[in-house]
Write an enzyme that holds these catalytic residues in place. Structure first.
Site, PDB file in Angstrom:
ATOM      1  N   THR A 219       0.836  -1.192   0.000  1.00 54.32           N
ATOM      2  CA  THR A 219       0.000   0.000   0.000  1.00 54.32           C
ATOM      3  C   THR A 219       0.873   1.244   0.000  1.00 54.32           C
ATOM      4  O   THR A 219       1.942   1.270   0.586  1.00 54.32           O
ATOM      5  CB  THR A 219      -0.953   0.044   1.221  1.00 54.32           C
ATOM      6  OG1 THR A 219      -1.648  -1.182   1.323  1.00 54.32           O
ATOM      7  CG2 THR A 219      -1.955   1.169   1.094  1.00 54.32           C
ATOM      8  N   ARG A 247     -11.533 -10.059  -3.238  1.00 60.74           N
ATOM      9  CA  ARG A 247     -11.312  -9.416  -1.939  1.00 60.74           C
ATOM     10  C   ARG A 247     -10.890  -7.957  -2.090  1.00 60.74           C
ATOM     11  O   ARG A 247     -10.067  -7.610  -2.922  1.00 60.74           O
ATOM     12  CB  ARG A 247     -10.243 -10.189  -1.167  1.00 60.74           C
ATOM     13  CG  ARG A 247      -9.874  -9.597   0.201  1.00 60.74           C
ATOM     14  CD  ARG A 247      -8.655  -8.717   0.155  1.00 60.74           C
ATOM     15  NE  ARG A 247      -8.195  -8.327   1.488  1.00 60.74           N
ATOM     16  CZ  ARG A 247      -7.259  -7.409   1.709  1.00 60.74           C
ATOM     17  NH1 ARG A 247      -6.669  -6.796   0.695  1.00 60.74           N
ATOM     18  NH2 ARG A 247      -6.896  -7.107   2.950  1.00 60.74           N
ATOM     19  N   ILE A 248     -11.472  -7.094  -1.262  1.00 60.12           N
ATOM     20  CA  ILE A 248     -11.128  -5.677  -1.216  1.00 60.12           C
ATOM     21  C   ILE A 248     -10.768  -5.337   0.224  1.00 60.12           C
ATOM     22  O   ILE A 248     -11.478  -5.711   1.159  1.00 60.12           O
ATOM     23  CB  ILE A 248     -12.288  -4.794  -1.693  1.00 60.12           C
ATOM     24  CG1 ILE A 248     -12.565  -5.052  -3.179  1.00 60.12           C
ATOM     25  CG2 ILE A 248     -11.971  -3.311  -1.477  1.00 60.12           C
ATOM     26  CD1 ILE A 248     -13.808  -4.376  -3.698  1.00 60.12           C
ATOM     27  N   GLY A 249      -9.676  -4.641   0.406  1.00 57.48           N
ATOM     28  CA  GLY A 249      -9.237  -4.262   1.739  1.00 57.48           C
ATOM     29  C   GLY A 249      -9.717  -2.881   2.139  1.00 57.48           C
ATOM     30  O   GLY A 249     -10.723  -2.362   1.641  1.00 57.48           O
ATOM     31  N   THR A 270      -2.168   1.577   6.310  1.00 54.71           N
ATOM     32  CA  THR A 270      -1.557   0.442   5.634  1.00 54.71           C
ATOM     33  C   THR A 270      -1.467  -0.726   6.603  1.00 54.71           C
ATOM     34  O   THR A 270      -1.073  -0.551   7.753  1.00 54.71           O
ATOM     35  CB  THR A 270      -0.143   0.778   5.118  1.00 54.71           C
ATOM     36  OG1 THR A 270       0.494  -0.422   4.658  1.00 54.71           O
ATOM     37  CG2 THR A 270       0.730   1.421   6.182  1.00 54.71           C
ATOM     38  N   GLY A 271      -1.874  -1.904   6.153  1.00 52.10           N
ATOM     39  CA  GLY A 271      -1.817  -3.053   7.035  1.00 52.10           C
ATOM     40  C   GLY A 271      -2.820  -4.118   6.652  1.00 52.10           C
ATOM     41  O   GLY A 271      -3.222  -4.225   5.487  1.00 52.10           O
TER      42      GLY A 271
END
Length: 354
Positions: A219, A247-249, A270-271
């Site tokens: 990211t 999948r979406i973060g 970010t993570g």
């Protein structure tokens, strides 16, 4: 009695008037610092949280540091010229997307099928406008398409084929999917295929081995306070290595991985995206400042160190007065920052270097 009241009132009125003027002048003075007349600006960027950079090769360290410095300079040059927050954020994130050694744009991680699926979001803290795109495979710079969602649509979030049709209609730069694939990420994907780590790891419970060289959460992001007193934030990513089923973060989700509000702060996270979504981390930091009376440093540190489990990731943030916070609870987080007072830093691990 009436005459005494009249005399008291006559004595008080000028004092009230003068007090009102003083209060107004203080407000004007503060607004000059915060809302537009000053030359104060701040910027922070990140290139992802994850494993300890001490485990990286010298070349990997050098290339990522060069990328951070180059992207930061793009932002600094614009801010020194009076650039506006949204323009700066877009330009800086584009530079990071174009760099092949960050998990965004060219250099993004591969999903389970070996494809790059890209997500991005951007938010204007002045007007509280935001745009997001997710699961795009041909958009060269997803952050720019996210901004066009704001300016050229009535929506906030576009996904997949629909987002790419939108890009085609606007003439946004498109590339062939192979453009995003790099040899470095091919090697990572091959190692992932050998172990298929997503079948063995629950991202909800977060039992992650940070000594694993695959543990690089990637990211990129940028947060800015410009000299006009406006805040903006942008985040872009290739997501999670080996991700499945579309999948979406958190990166394209406003309030989870990205947020900006002039009254409080701008944040890019970010993570492990699932955790940032569940706890609405970006919004949480802002609300802790707005409603809880906490400083940027207090709110940001609490979110990362108290709310999230260890080894979840980190965030970068700048508040409406130019303060910067960059907490993380992983061994490393690629990051850099600068302010109009001459402050400069860039680092990959716990140690900071000017």
């Amino acid at each position: 009695m009436k005459s005494k009241f009249f005399l008291s009132a006559c004595w008080l009125i000028p004092h009230i008037f003068l007090s009102s003027i003083a209060h107004s002048l203080r407000g004007q003075q503060e607004s000059q610092t915060v809302n537009g007349s000053s030359s104060i600006w701040s910027i922070a960027i990140h290139g992802g949280a994850g494993a300890d950079p001490k485990r990286w090769t010298h070349e990997q360290i050098q290339l990522r540091m060069e990328g951070l410095h180059a992207a930061l300079q793009v932002g600094v040059s614009s801010l020194e010229s009076g650039g506006e927050a949204m323009d700066v954020v877009e330009a800086v994130v584009r530079a990071l997307e174009d760099h092949p050694h960050f998990n965004a744009g060219r250099g993004a991680v591969w999903n389970a099928e070996g494809n790059c699926m890209l997500d991005a979001s951007i938010m204007d803290g002045h007007q509280m406008l935001c745009g997001s795109v997710a699961s795009v495979q041909r958009v060269k710079n997803p952050i720019s398409l996210a901004r066009r969602v704001i300016s050229d649509s009535a929506h906030v979030f576009l996904v997949g084929d629909g987002a790419e049709k939108f890009a085609e209609q606007l003439g946004v730069a498109l590339v062939e999917p192979d453009y995003f694939r790099t040899d470095e990420q091919r090697r990572s994907w091959n190692r992932w295929k050998e172990r298929d780590v997503t079948n063995k790891t629950s991202w909800n419970q977060n039992p992650i081995n940070v000594d694993d060289p695959l543990f690089y959460l990637g990211t990129v992001g940028c947060v800015v306070l410009d000299s006009h007193g406006n805040l903006a934030a942008g985040t872009s990513t290739g997501g999670l290595l080996g991700k499945r089923w579309g999948r979406i973060g958190d990166s394209p989700i406003i309030g989870a991985g990205n947020y900006a509000k002039n009254a409080t702060c701008a944040i890019s996270c970010t993570g492990v995206g699932e955790l940032f979504i569940r706890h609405a981390i970006a919004m949480r930091v802002s609300l802790q400042m707005e409603l809880g009376g906490k400083s940027l440093e207090e709110a940001a540190s609490e979110a990362i160190d108290s709310i999230l489990p260890k080894d979840s990731g980190g965030l970068i943030a700048v508040d409406h007065r130019g303060h910067i916070a960059m907490p993380f609870n992983t061994p490393g987080m690629a990051r850099a920052a600068a302010r109009s007072d001459g402050y400069r830093m860039a680092a990959l691990g716990k140690e900071e270097s000017p």
